[in-house]
Write a protein that holds these residues in place. Structure first.
Motif, PDB file in Angstrom:
ATOM      1  N   SER A 228     -15.339  -1.385  18.220  1.00 24.20           N
ATOM      2  CA  SER A 228     -16.186  -0.224  18.492  1.00 24.20           C
ATOM      3  C   SER A 228     -15.980   0.300  19.914  1.00 24.20           C
ATOM      4  CB  SER A 228     -17.653  -0.578  18.260  1.00 24.20           C
ATOM      5  OG  SER A 228     -18.070  -1.553  19.180  1.00 24.20           O
ATOM      6  N   GLU A 229     -16.392   1.537  20.126  1.00 20.70           N
ATOM      7  CA  GLU A 229     -16.273   2.190  21.439  1.00 20.70           C
ATOM      8  C   GLU A 229     -14.839   2.251  21.943  1.00 20.70           C
ATOM      9  OE1 GLU A 229     -19.370   1.301  24.412  1.00 20.70           O
ATOM     10  OE2 GLU A 229     -20.395   0.207  22.826  1.00 20.70           O
ATOM     11  N   ASN A 230     -13.963   2.803  21.119  1.00 21.26           N
ATOM     12  CA  ASN A 230     -12.598   3.110  21.512  1.00 21.26           C
ATOM     13  C   ASN A 230     -12.294   4.527  21.050  1.00 21.26           C
ATOM     14  OD1 ASN A 230     -10.995   0.747  22.763  1.00 21.26           O
ATOM     15  ND2 ASN A 230     -12.180  -0.264  21.149  1.00 21.26           N
ATOM     16  N   VAL A 249     -17.102  -6.163  10.294  1.00 17.18           N
ATOM     17  CA  VAL A 249     -16.280  -5.067  10.796  1.00 17.18           C
ATOM     18  C   VAL A 249     -17.164  -4.130  11.598  1.00 17.18           C
ATOM     19  CG1 VAL A 249     -14.987  -3.016  10.103  1.00 17.18           C
ATOM     20  CG2 VAL A 249     -14.667  -5.153   8.844  1.00 17.18           C
ATOM     21  N   ASP A 250     -16.823  -3.927  12.861  1.00 20.28           N
ATOM     22  CA  ASP A 250     -17.534  -2.936  13.660  1.00 20.28           C
ATOM     23  C   ASP A 250     -16.521  -1.960  14.249  1.00 20.28           C
ATOM     24  OD1 ASP A 250     -19.157  -1.381  15.209  1.00 20.28           O
ATOM     25  OD2 ASP A 250     -20.137  -3.044  16.261  1.00 20.28           O
ATOM     26  N   LEU A 251     -16.509  -0.747  13.696  1.00 23.60           N
ATOM     27  CA  LEU A 251     -15.593   0.306  14.159  1.00 23.60           C
ATOM     28  C   LEU A 251     -16.387   1.503  14.659  1.00 23.60           C
ATOM     29  CD1 LEU A 251     -13.005   0.221  11.208  1.00 23.60           C
ATOM     30  CD2 LEU A 251     -12.892  -1.005  13.366  1.00 23.60           C
ATOM     31  N   ALA A 252     -17.658   1.284  15.012  1.00 26.35           N
ATOM     32  CA  ALA A 252     -18.522   2.387  15.442  1.00 26.35           C
ATOM     33  C   ALA A 252     -18.001   3.034  16.720  1.00 26.35           C
ATOM     34  CB  ALA A 252     -19.943   1.872  15.671  1.00 26.35           C
ATOM     35  N   TYR A 279     -21.006   6.777  14.072  1.00 20.54           N
ATOM     36  CA  TYR A 279     -20.439   7.583  15.166  1.00 20.54           C
ATOM     37  C   TYR A 279     -18.919   7.692  15.075  1.00 20.54           C
ATOM     38  CZ  TYR A 279     -25.118   7.085  17.073  1.00 20.54           C
ATOM     39  OH  TYR A 279     -26.473   7.098  17.230  1.00 20.54           O
ATOM     40  N   ASN A 280     -18.452   8.235  13.952  1.00 16.88           N
ATOM     41  CA  ASN A 280     -17.054   8.604  13.773  1.00 16.88           C
ATOM     42  C   ASN A 280     -17.023  10.025  13.228  1.00 16.88           C
ATOM     43  OD1 ASN A 280     -14.934   6.381  14.330  1.00 16.88           O
ATOM     44  ND2 ASN A 280     -16.644   5.251  13.423  1.00 16.88           N
ATOM     45  N   ASN A 281     -15.845  10.457  12.749  1.00 21.93           N
ATOM     46  CA  ASN A 281     -15.740  11.820  12.198  1.00 21.93           C
ATOM     47  C   ASN A 281     -15.411  11.773  10.716  1.00 21.93           C
ATOM     48  OD1 ASN A 281     -16.115  13.024  14.730  1.00 21.93           O
ATOM     49  ND2 ASN A 281     -13.940  12.782  15.232  1.00 21.93           N
ATOM     50  N   MET A 282     -15.924  10.783  10.032  1.00 24.46           N
ATOM     51  CA  MET A 282     -15.526  10.606   8.635  1.00 24.46           C
ATOM     52  C   MET A 282     -16.116  11.691   7.745  1.00 24.46           C
ATOM     53  SD  MET A 282     -15.581   6.552   8.183  1.00 24.46           S
ATOM     54  CE  MET A 282     -14.509   5.548   9.207  1.00 24.46           C
ATOM     55  N   SER A 302     -23.916   5.865   9.945  1.00 25.84           N
ATOM     56  CA  SER A 302     -24.683   6.920  10.619  1.00 25.84           C
ATOM     57  C   SER A 302     -23.790   7.844  11.447  1.00 25.84           C
ATOM     58  CB  SER A 302     -25.686   6.292  11.589  1.00 25.84           C
ATOM     59  OG  SER A 302     -26.463   5.331  10.948  1.00 25.84           O
ATOM     60  N   HIS A 303     -24.196   9.084  11.549  1.00 21.97           N
ATOM     61  CA  HIS A 303     -23.527  10.053  12.419  1.00 21.97           C
ATOM     62  C   HIS A 303     -22.036  10.177  12.142  1.00 21.97           C
ATOM     63  CE1 HIS A 303     -27.218  10.723  14.580  1.00 21.97           C
ATOM     64  NE2 HIS A 303     -27.423   9.433  14.460  1.00 21.97           N
TER      65      HIS A 303
END
Ligand SMILES: *[C@@H]1O[C@H](CO)[C@@H](O)[C@H](O)[C@H]1NC(C)=O
Ligand SMILES: *[C@@H]1O[C@H](CO)[C@@H](O)[C@H](O)[C@H]1NC(C)=O
Length: 383
Positions: A228-230, A249-252, A279-282, A302-303
């Protein structure tokens, strides 16, 4: 000498009458420890700390008995130093390249101090090193590519420093099970990963590019992926959630644009427990197939820009989902009745979407939906 009091008296006399204990430590090890200490600012060494006890004219680091003087933070095997585990005292200093002279070192832990400067490449010649923990310091510059030569390495924790540049290819490290370089300034793509990694944590860097199948191919022991946070982009493909050992899995907080999730094959015993893609653009529909993962308890998306209905499968009988965060998307239609009925057991949020009949009385719907105008715009001319 059967009298135990006499024995201890004689022993005591021995200790006090020979205060200069004969040197037993391999001389190059003692020299390397002294060089290590001399690279640390004396003013940052409190009198009661481990480094203050490193006085090799008073005591040999591996010397026995260790009664009159104990060199704290150093462990020996015979006359060789095999471990340095420093206390966290806020030591300020650099890590001397002479550290490589400790050729029998198995573990080096300098965590929670203020070491700064480069991680010396010479470290790669400590061929027995299994544990390297430099977490919570101020190391800067690149992660030396030479670390890939530490063939005995099992744990590498470089988290919370100021390391920059690309992460080197560590795929040669067959024994590495834990890699944590979170909270640094690393850039560039994810390199090929070590084959037996259990935990990959690179949270809060500036890594980019997509997650390629070739980076993860054969990583059959990978349990935790924390990225996350990349600035990762691209689509998550279905192989990703089918990595054989994956649990968390954390890809937020990245820029992932899409997702494909396929149902696990019948003979595949998925252990996937928690997925965070917030917090991605999916875009596109929420994958109903998440409901086919028999252990998945927590799903957070979310988001993003998901649209369409919430899959009814998420609340089907026997679904393990207990935490469901779908807020901040463009989901429409009615929430599945089963989901609202199960609101006692399921925590999370469906708010800030385009849902109809999401009763604010339900804990899941306590955050309001988006205004109509925004939803109409989002769905203009589209289903
Ligand atoms: C180291 O030990 C010697 C001998 O006991 C002592 O004279 C000296 O003051 C010590 N040095 C430091 C820096 O404590
Ligand atoms: C998912 O990640 C976001 C961003 O880091 C965090 O705020 C949120 O608490 C996480 N959700 C869950 C369920 O872990």
């Amino acid at each position: 000498m059967s009298n135990p009091k006499l024995t201890s008296l004689v022993f005591f006399l021995f200790v006090i009458s020979f205060p200069t204990i004969e040197s037993t430590t391999f001389p190059a090890d003692t020299a390397a420890l002294a060089a290590f200490k001399s690279a640390v600012k004396p003013s940052s060494i409190p009198p009661s700390s481990c480094l203050a006890s490193w006085n090799f004219s008073a005591a040999d680091p591996c010397g026995v008995p260790r009664i009159s003087h104990f060199t704290c933070g150093v462990t020996c095997s015979g006359n060789r130093v095999v471990q340095i585990t420093l206390d966290s005292q806020g030591y300020v200093g650099t890590l001397t390249p002479a550290i490589s002279k400790l050729s029998q070192l198995i573990a080096l832990d300098l965590g929670d101090n203020s070491f700064y400067g480069a991680i010396p490449s010479s470290i790669s010649s400590i061929t027995n090193l299994e544990t390297l923990i430099l977490r919570v310091n101020s190391f800067s510059g690149p992660v030396p590519a030479a670390i890939a030569k530490l063939s005995a390495l099992e744990t590498l924790d470089l988290s919370r420093n100021q390391l920059s540049g690309h992460l080197p290819d560590l795929s040669s490290l067959a024994g590495l099970t834990r890699l944590d370089a979170s909270y640094n300034r690393l850039t560039g793509p994810l390199p090929s990963l070590p084959p037996n990694l259990h935990e990959l944590a690179l949270k809060a860097n500036s890594l980019s590019g997509s997650l390629t199948k070739s980076s993860f191919a054969g990583k059959n022991r990978l349990v935790v992926i924390e990225l996350s946070e990349n600035s990762f982009t691209g689509a998550l493909e279905s192989w990703f959630f089918l990595l054989p050992a994956i649990q968390q899995v954390d890809l937020a907080n990245n820029a992932f644009a899409g997702i494909a999730v396929s149902k696990p094959p019948a003979n595949f015993n998925s252990q996937l427990v928690a997925v965070n893609l917030s917090y991605n653009n999916m875009e596109g529909l929420l994958p109903a197939t998440f409901a086919d993962f028999p252990a998945l308890r927590s799903l957070a998306v979310s988001h993003n820009k998901f649209r369409g209905p919430i899959p009814w499968q998420y609340s089907k009988k026997g679904s393990p989902l207990r935490r469901l965060y779908l807020d901040g998307n463009y989901l429409n239609g009615h929430p599945p009745a089963g989901l609202l009925a199960a609101a006692e057991e399921i925590s999370g949020s469906l708010g800030d979407n385009c849902l109809q009949n999401c009763p604010v009385s339900s804990g899941l719907c306590s955050t309001p939906q988006k205004p109509n105008s925004i939803c109409q715009q989002a769905y203009r001319g589209k289903p």
